[in-house]
Scaffold this motif. Structure first.
Motif, short mmCIF file in Angstrom:
data_model
loop_
_atom_site.label_atom_id
_atom_site.label_comp_id
_atom_site.label_asym_id
_atom_site.label_seq_id
_atom_site.Cartn_x
_atom_site.Cartn_y
_atom_site.Cartn_z
N GLU A 24 42.16 23.85 37.07
CA GLU A 24 42.29 23.68 35.63
C GLU A 24 43.50 24.44 35.09
N SER A 25 43.70 25.65 35.60
CA SER A 25 44.85 26.46 35.15
C SER A 25 46.16 25.80 35.55
N ALA A 145 57.03 28.41 42.77
CA ALA A 145 56.33 29.59 43.29
C ALA A 145 55.19 29.97 42.34
N LEU A 146 54.04 30.32 42.92
CA LEU A 146 52.88 30.63 42.09
C LEU A 146 53.09 31.85 41.20
N LEU A 150 52.08 30.37 37.92
CA LEU A 150 50.70 30.70 37.61
C LEU A 150 50.44 32.18 37.92
N PRO A 151 51.16 33.07 37.25
CA PRO A 151 51.10 34.49 37.63
C PRO A 151 49.73 35.13 37.42
N HIS A 322 49.27 45.15 45.54
CA HIS A 322 50.34 44.83 44.59
C HIS A 322 50.26 43.35 44.25
N GLU A 323 50.05 43.01 42.99
CA GLU A 323 50.01 41.64 42.53
C GLU A 323 50.22 41.63 41.02
#
Length: 382
Positions: A24-25, A145-146, A150-151, A322-323
């Protein structure tokens, strides 16, 4: 030794819900779907982590209007079938005699808008070999890239994730409390790092990701790896350590001193402690990520050490240490309850010493809550 019971494992329904939210995102971000390679995104969405990452294509395909499909090499299909989220997936295996890109390409076909250009988000750690293979068979399809597209995929944690992060933080706190009892002077940095690693394991970590021990001038390097330098009386020592417990990360930093500190060392530590507190007090729903960075950085700049704070104030944490999101100037992503990240300002004086203080915090409905609760005042060790 205080040990908490292991939390209940995530279920297939948990992973099904995550994949549905991710799909959905993706649609809301203008993407046709997601291609998820082995790594933290795949673990988060399916619970599957291949025992070995090879040149053979493994990819989760999420697209609107179709069930999630995990493409796996046949020799790894048995492991995939036993993954926690396998019941929420369709598995499609392939042998070495088959072209895996030809097998996967139809899964990326348009749904609903036949003939319209497709754009898929791709996990950051996907191999270029695999992305190029798909591009060759789908020349009209584009990829993003995600982290860019979509961070916030994994940024907001539910109550079960928060409980795991809290347990990991508490375990790291236990390790810090105990490391203060060991002798520092006359021992190598690697000796203290080994002690820290053993303590993380003692308190339930399944994986140790890092044990930074930066003594004296080595502390002025934020990512110094523990080395053969012998720690001496009069050294400031930066201790930054963490890993995974119950699949979720810990990461904390405290700066200690071997013997009584000088007035200058104490002042620098006090400035960093005040900056860390200011960053924490800036945490509230609706504030931008950059507001946390600005609050911490302002304290250090006002004290005259601005040029010696050389990294962002914080990073997200979850199934990796780390994200996204990142607490850095220019990041306008608003904070929402359930986000978890570090607040870790530092001052690094080349050739002299460094100081960093770090807690993991989560955003609550009315502010923030820290998962690290050891004293932030400078500890004096032997």
């Amino acid at each position: 030794m205080s040990l908490t019971p292991a939390p209940a494992p995530f279920t297939a329904d948990d992973y099904r819900a995550r994949m549905a939210r991710a799909t959905e995102s993706a649609a809301a971000a203008g993407l046709s779907g997601l291609l998820v390679a082995p790594g933290p995104d795949l673990v988060y969405l399916t619970g599957y982590q291949p025992t070995a990452i090879t040149e053979r294509l493994t990819v989760l395909v999420l697209a609107a209007g179709q069930e999630p499909v995990l493409v796996v090499p046949k020799l790894e299909a048995s492991d995939a079938e036993h993954a926690p989220g396998a019941a929420a997936l369709t598995l499609r295996d392939w042998t070495d005699a088959v072209d895996p890109y030809a097998l996967t390409a139809p899964l990326l076909a348009p749904s609903g808008n036949a003939g319209s250009p497709q754009r898929f988000g791709v996990s950051d750690n996907a191999w270029a070999l695999h992305l190029l293979g798909l591009q060759q068979r789908l020349p009209e399809t584009s990829f993003a890239a995600l982290t860019e597209a979509l961070p916030m995929l994994r940024a907001v944690k539910d109550e079960h994730e928060l409980a795991r992060l809290e347990a990991a933080g508490a375990a790291a706190d236990e390790a810090y409390t105990e490391i203060l009892k060991v002798r520092f002077a006359g021992r190598k940095e690697t000796d203290v790092a080994a002690d820290l690693a053993a303590l993380l394991i003692k308190y339930g970590h399944s994986q140790v990701d890092f044990t930074v021990v930066g003594s004296g001038p080595n502390g002025a390097n934020p990512h110094h790896e523990a080395g053969d330098r012998t720690i001496a009386h009069g050294d400031m020592v930066v201790l930054d350590f963490g890993g995974l417990k119950h699949g979720y990360g810990s990461d904390t930093t405290r700066s200690v001193h071997v013997g009584e500190p000088s007035a200058d060392e104490q002042r620098v530590h006090d400035v960093v402690r005040e900056a860390q507190r200011a960053g924490f007090e800036a945490v509230r729903p609706g504030a931008a990520c950059q507001d946390v960075d600005r609050a911490a950085r302002a304290v250090i700049e006002e004290a005259g050490y601005g040029e010696y704070f050389i990294h962002r104030t914080g990073h997200g944490i979850g199934v990796t240490t780390h994200e996204p999101p990142y607490m850095i100037e220019g990041e306008e992503q608003p904070l929402v309850p359930g986000m978890c990240f570090s607040i870790e300002p530092g001052i690094y004086l080349p050739g002299r010493f460094g100081v960093r203080i770090e807690d993991i915090v989560t955003v609550t409905e009315d502010g923030g809550r820290s998962f690290n609760n050891t004293a932030r005042e400078m500890a004096v060790v032997e």
